[in-house]
Scaffold this active site. Structure first.
Site, mmCIF file in Angstrom:
data_model
loop_
_atom_site.group_PDB
_atom_site.id
_atom_site.type_symbol
_atom_site.label_atom_id
_atom_site.label_comp_id
_atom_site.label_asym_id
_atom_site.label_seq_id
_atom_site.Cartn_x
_atom_site.Cartn_y
_atom_site.Cartn_z
ATOM 1 N N TRP A 118 37.279 30.426 49.552
ATOM 2 C CA TRP A 118 36.854 31.509 48.657
ATOM 3 C C TRP A 118 35.339 31.463 48.529
ATOM 4 O O TRP A 118 34.698 30.471 48.905
ATOM 5 C CB TRP A 118 37.515 31.384 47.276
ATOM 6 C CG TRP A 118 37.484 32.668 46.496
ATOM 7 C CD1 TRP A 118 36.665 32.999 45.468
ATOM 8 C CD2 TRP A 118 38.312 33.813 46.723
ATOM 9 N NE1 TRP A 118 36.930 34.275 45.030
ATOM 10 C CE2 TRP A 118 37.937 34.798 45.789
ATOM 11 C CE3 TRP A 118 39.341 34.099 47.629
ATOM 12 C CZ2 TRP A 118 38.544 36.056 45.727
ATOM 13 C CZ3 TRP A 118 39.944 35.346 47.559
ATOM 14 C CH2 TRP A 118 39.542 36.310 46.621
ATOM 15 N N ASP A 168 27.431 36.706 43.473
ATOM 16 C CA ASP A 168 27.376 37.522 42.255
ATOM 17 C C ASP A 168 28.770 37.717 41.669
ATOM 18 O O ASP A 168 29.736 37.081 42.099
ATOM 19 C CB ASP A 168 26.689 38.856 42.553
ATOM 20 C CG ASP A 168 27.442 39.715 43.575
ATOM 21 O OD1 ASP A 168 28.575 39.352 43.978
ATOM 22 O OD2 ASP A 168 26.901 40.759 43.985
ATOM 23 N N GLU A 171 31.381 38.341 44.208
ATOM 24 C CA GLU A 171 31.550 37.312 45.231
ATOM 25 C C GLU A 171 30.922 37.739 46.551
ATOM 26 O O GLU A 171 31.485 37.585 47.625
ATOM 27 C CB GLU A 171 33.036 36.957 45.361
ATOM 28 C CG GLU A 171 33.482 36.189 44.126
ATOM 29 C CD GLU A 171 34.920 36.352 43.732
ATOM 30 O OE1 GLU A 171 35.582 37.281 44.225
ATOM 31 O OE2 GLU A 171 35.362 35.556 42.907
ATOM 32 N N GLU A 327 42.298 47.490 38.964
ATOM 33 C CA GLU A 327 40.937 47.005 39.158
ATOM 34 C C GLU A 327 39.996 48.172 39.421
ATOM 35 O O GLU A 327 38.889 48.235 38.883
ATOM 36 C CB GLU A 327 40.902 46.023 40.326
ATOM 37 C CG GLU A 327 39.564 45.354 40.549
ATOM 38 C CD GLU A 327 39.660 44.259 41.586
ATOM 39 O OE1 GLU A 327 39.349 43.094 41.265
ATOM 40 O OE2 GLU A 327 40.042 44.561 42.743
#
Length: 383
Positions: A118, A168, A171, A327
């Site tokens: 990740w 940030d 990502e 989202e």
């Protein structure tokens, strides 16, 4: 174009559903899952998302739920004390660890590292959790003692690391110093000073570093009178609204706040829906209800409650027939040709996203449209 205000009963049911979803999906450990079904998020809690979710739960009256999240944060960070102290020692010796050896942005519900790769080195969540903790303790008159060790570890980590480039909120762009990230760190430093969460030499260091951070933010983080996406950029990012409210790093009455809000409206907001940034291609670069809520909080802090209510109504209008909030929505895409690529990779857009529900609650409470005692609505204007 203003969004038509939704029926009061719809908003009441959405508020009820939002707080119920947040509290019932909270794990036994106290973590808030980012989304219960989205393939890339299942099984993880982000410090950043979780902190804003806890702040909303706290503001809406679910104080026990918020406390359980902060307890989880404290346990997770206390368990990493050796790692944090090692990072601080190496950094202070001029040998800062590489990004992959820094603390992660997200944890499993048990507080462990993930097993998949990740974009993990992000500092914003570490400032945000102690900001949200301070707000929660003050809001409900709670004591800070159970959290002091974890707060001290977090503060030491941020003191050593805040000037470093990192990923940030989205990502992305690990090579840059992001202004929203600096805002989150500044909010955390402000919180530990305001709420007396640290003392002695550590407090003195935070006071000095906060002054340096603010000077850096207000010089290298500003172009043409507005905040910018990262140092050296000229663009804005939807996350910048958070520095005005709820984080309270930028004075909402200042020309800097007003100009930043103007640019977020002009460049990123279409009919009430706010994009992350120009050039966004994630799921086609849609509009994020949580960013409209951040912008609404900034407007309200700056004195424009009418616009804040319009943004609240737009965010609420994105809920599905099951009252789940996504989202992002595809009503206005920046890069429509990229939408299917992400669907093929991860499935459809994360729905529900707890952070979206949280920001609707947080803005609704601020506007007086959602009760701070239980998730129900009061008539618009009865504030």
């Amino acid at each position: 174009m203003a969004t038509r205000a939704l029926d009061q009963d719809v908003i009441r049911r959405l508020a009820d559903h939002s707080l119920t979803l947040i509290t019932e999906l909270q794990t036994t450990e106290g973590a808030y899952p980012a989304s219960p079904t989205f393939s890339a998020y299942v099984g993880y809690c982000w410090l950043r998302d979780g902190a804003f979710i806890a702040d909303a739960a706290s503001a809406a009256g679910a104080a026990e739920s918020a406390s359980r999240f902060f307890d989880w944060c404290a346990r997770t960070l206390n368990a990493r004390s050796d790692q944090i102290e090692g990072i601080v020692r190496a950094t202070n010796a001029g040998r800062p660890p590489s990004g992959e050896h820094m603390l992660p942005a997200r944890f499993t519900f048990r507080g462990e590292d993930g097993t998949d790769e990740w974009w993990d080195f992000q500092l914003d969540g570490y400032g945000t959790w102690i900001w949200a903790l301070g707000e929660h303790l003050q809001r409900h008159g709670l004591v800070a003692e159970p959290y002091r060790e974890a707060v001290a570890l977090t503060v030491d980590y941020l003191l050593a690391s805040w000037q470093r480039p990192c990923y940030d909120w989205w990502e992305e762009h690990a090579e840059h110093v992001h202004i929203s990230t600096l805002g989150c760190v500044a909010a955390g430093f402000q919180a530990v000073l305001r709420h007396g969460l640290i003392s002695g030499e550590r407090r003195t260091r935070v006071e000095a570093e906060l002054a340096d951070l603010r000077a850096h933010l207000l010089s290298d983080g500003v172009r043409d009178g507005h905040l910018i996406k990262w140092v050296g950029s000229t663009a804005v990012d939807g996350s910048l609204a958070s520095t005005v409210a709820p984080l309270g790093v930028i004075d909402p009455a200042s020309p800097l706040a007003r100009r930043t809000i103007e640019l977020l409206e002009a460049h990123l907001t279409v009919e009430g829906g706010t994009h992350r940034y120009l050039g966004d291609t994630f799921f086609g670069g849609g509009q994020w209800p949580l960013l409209s809520c951040f912008l609404g909080l900034a407007h309200d802090a700056a004195g424009d409650r009418d616009r804040a209510n319009e943004l609240f109504d737009w965010a609420a209008s994105t809920a599905t027939t099951d009252l789940d909030m996504p989202e992002q929505v595809d009503r206005h895409l920046i890069a429509p040709g990229m939408q299917q690529e992400w669907i093929d990779r991860w499935g459809t857009v994360a729905t529900p996203l707890l952070w979206s529900h949280a920001m609707l609650l947080r803005l609704g409470v601020q506007l007086g449209r959602i009760s701070a005692h239980r998730p129900s609505i009061t008539p618009e204007g009865n504030i």
